[in-house]
Motif scaffolding. Sequence first.
Motif, short mmCIF file in Angstrom:
data_model
loop_
_atom_site.label_atom_id
_atom_site.label_comp_id
_atom_site.label_asym_id
_atom_site.label_seq_id
_atom_site.Cartn_x
_atom_site.Cartn_y
_atom_site.Cartn_z
N TYR A 26 -9.70 -6.28 10.24
CA TYR A 26 -8.46 -5.66 10.16
C TYR A 26 -8.21 -5.02 11.36
O TYR A 26 -9.01 -4.43 11.97
CB TYR A 26 -8.26 -4.82 8.96
CG TYR A 26 -8.46 -5.42 7.48
CD1 TYR A 26 -9.54 -5.69 7.04
CD2 TYR A 26 -7.32 -5.55 6.91
CE1 TYR A 26 -9.52 -6.09 5.83
CE2 TYR A 26 -7.16 -6.48 5.49
CZ TYR A 26 -8.56 -6.65 5.07
OH TYR A 26 -8.51 -7.24 4.00
N GLN A 64 -5.75 -1.95 12.81
CA GLN A 64 -4.74 -0.98 12.31
C GLN A 64 -3.90 -0.21 13.52
O GLN A 64 -4.89 0.37 14.42
CB GLN A 64 -5.62 0.27 11.49
CG GLN A 64 -4.76 1.04 10.98
CD GLN A 64 -5.43 2.12 9.66
OE1 GLN A 64 -6.91 2.08 9.82
NE2 GLN A 64 -4.84 2.56 8.83
N SER A 123 -0.82 0.81 8.29
CA SER A 123 -1.88 0.51 7.18
C SER A 123 -2.74 -0.73 7.96
O SER A 123 -2.12 -1.58 8.85
CB SER A 123 -1.36 -0.28 6.02
OG SER A 123 -0.41 -1.03 6.27
N CYS A 130 2.44 1.32 -6.49
CA CYS A 130 2.35 0.38 -5.73
C CYS A 130 2.52 -1.11 -6.47
O CYS A 130 2.44 -1.01 -7.61
CB CYS A 130 0.67 0.16 -5.44
SG CYS A 130 0.16 -1.42 -4.43
N TYR A 138 -7.11 3.27 -2.20
CA TYR A 138 -8.21 3.93 -1.39
C TYR A 138 -7.24 5.08 -0.67
O TYR A 138 -6.13 5.37 -0.72
CB TYR A 138 -8.27 3.01 0.26
CG TYR A 138 -9.05 1.63 -0.25
CD1 TYR A 138 -8.37 0.58 -0.53
CD2 TYR A 138 -10.40 1.51 -0.15
CE1 TYR A 138 -8.79 -0.58 -0.76
CE2 TYR A 138 -10.99 0.41 -0.19
CZ TYR A 138 -10.42 -0.72 -0.56
OH TYR A 138 -10.92 -1.89 -0.67
N LEU A 189 -3.76 4.19 0.64
CA LEU A 189 -3.50 2.94 0.84
C LEU A 189 -3.65 2.12 -0.51
O LEU A 189 -4.83 2.43 -1.33
CB LEU A 189 -4.23 2.51 1.94
CG LEU A 189 -3.84 2.89 3.38
CD1 LEU A 189 -5.04 2.65 4.32
CD2 LEU A 189 -2.85 2.30 3.74
N CYS A 190 -2.69 1.18 -0.78
CA CYS A 190 -3.00 0.34 -2.05
C CYS A 190 -3.13 -1.12 -1.24
O CYS A 190 -2.69 -1.44 -0.21
CB CYS A 190 -1.66 0.43 -2.73
SG CYS A 190 -1.55 -0.94 -4.12
N ALA A 191 -4.01 -1.61 -2.05
CA ALA A 191 -4.30 -3.13 -1.81
C ALA A 191 -4.32 -3.95 -2.86
O ALA A 191 -4.54 -3.54 -3.99
CB ALA A 191 -5.61 -3.19 -0.80
N GLN A 220 -8.12 -8.70 1.03
CA GLN A 220 -7.32 -7.55 0.61
C GLN A 220 -6.24 -7.47 1.48
O GLN A 220 -6.14 -7.45 2.72
CB GLN A 220 -7.96 -6.48 0.29
CG GLN A 220 -9.28 -6.55 -0.63
CD GLN A 220 -9.69 -5.04 -1.08
OE1 GLN A 220 -9.52 -3.90 -0.72
NE2 GLN A 220 -10.88 -5.19 -1.60
N TYR A 221 -5.06 -7.24 0.73
CA TYR A 221 -3.73 -7.11 1.52
C TYR A 221 -3.09 -5.57 1.45
O TYR A 221 -3.11 -5.26 0.10
CB TYR A 221 -2.78 -8.25 1.17
CG TYR A 221 -3.23 -9.58 1.59
CD1 TYR A 221 -3.81 -10.26 1.03
CD2 TYR A 221 -2.87 -10.15 2.99
CE1 TYR A 221 -4.38 -11.83 1.06
CE2 TYR A 221 -3.35 -11.34 3.39
CZ TYR A 221 -4.01 -12.08 2.40
OH TYR A 221 -4.39 -13.22 2.83
N PHE A 222 -2.99 -5.18 2.46
CA PHE A 222 -2.56 -3.57 2.13
C PHE A 222 -0.97 -3.25 2.09
O PHE A 222 -0.22 -4.12 2.82
CB PHE A 222 -3.23 -2.82 3.31
CG PHE A 222 -4.58 -2.48 3.39
CD1 PHE A 222 -5.54 -3.56 3.58
CD2 PHE A 222 -5.08 -1.62 2.53
CE1 PHE A 222 -6.84 -3.25 3.39
CE2 PHE A 222 -6.57 -1.38 2.41
CZ PHE A 222 -7.20 -2.34 2.97
N GLY A 247 1.35 2.20 2.95
CA GLY A 247 0.52 3.61 2.92
C GLY A 247 1.49 4.66 2.53
O GLY A 247 2.79 4.59 2.97
#
Lengths: 115, 118
Positions: free
Chosen positions: A36, A38, A43, B23, B35, B90-92, B107-109, B112
Amino acid sequence: QKEVEQNSGPLSVPEGAIASLNCTYSDRGSQSFFWYRQYSGKSPELIMSIYSNGDKEDGRFTAQLNKASQYVSLLIRDSQPSDSATYLCAVTRGGNTGTASKLTFGTGTRLQVTL
Amino acid sequence: DVKVTQSSRYLVKRTGEKVFLECVQDMDHENMFWYRQDPGLGLRLIYFSYDVKMKEKGDIPEGYSVSREKKERFSLILESASTNQTSMYLCASSSTAWGGRTNADTQYFGPGTRLTVL
């Protein structure tokens, strides 16, 4: 020992060079591996995923996986200033059984691409 | 494109307040995660959910609870906010299925929520 280890950096490379980011993991049951990107204050954004040993290329990015050595890397060719960010390595946790696959994240390597 | 949205980008609350972070994902993903991210500590899993009304504790669940009443929505609740809960949240979301628009495990975030507790 951390479960996913990355050098925190900063890793500084000149524009146009190849940036090499490395990650080691301790869980031999890990099956899926992710990189990932950032940017500061933002995010994480998925760059690459890799599931089997060897190389996987996507544009300027190449992910490399060696499960025997428990090592995954990301190469960025022709690095651009816009690549300056923190790169997070993530691996699935071994033992995921039917419920959601959880990821363990490294703390990231900060990459600086200089002009 | 996968879209995960979070209710607030910035939030300031006082110690002892009850805080709700929401979320929403539009990918019909089964799995959703919360997270927190702190400098030097990386992303740490608080709670996750693999189905509506199902939840499991992550690595640092103390002081938090969650709710998932609909598949697309996953809420994080701070029952009584404390200053040590100041963080980026952070949500995913992820799918359990291979193929389609997203692969399993990925996982896609969301963007935030930076929460400050005073």
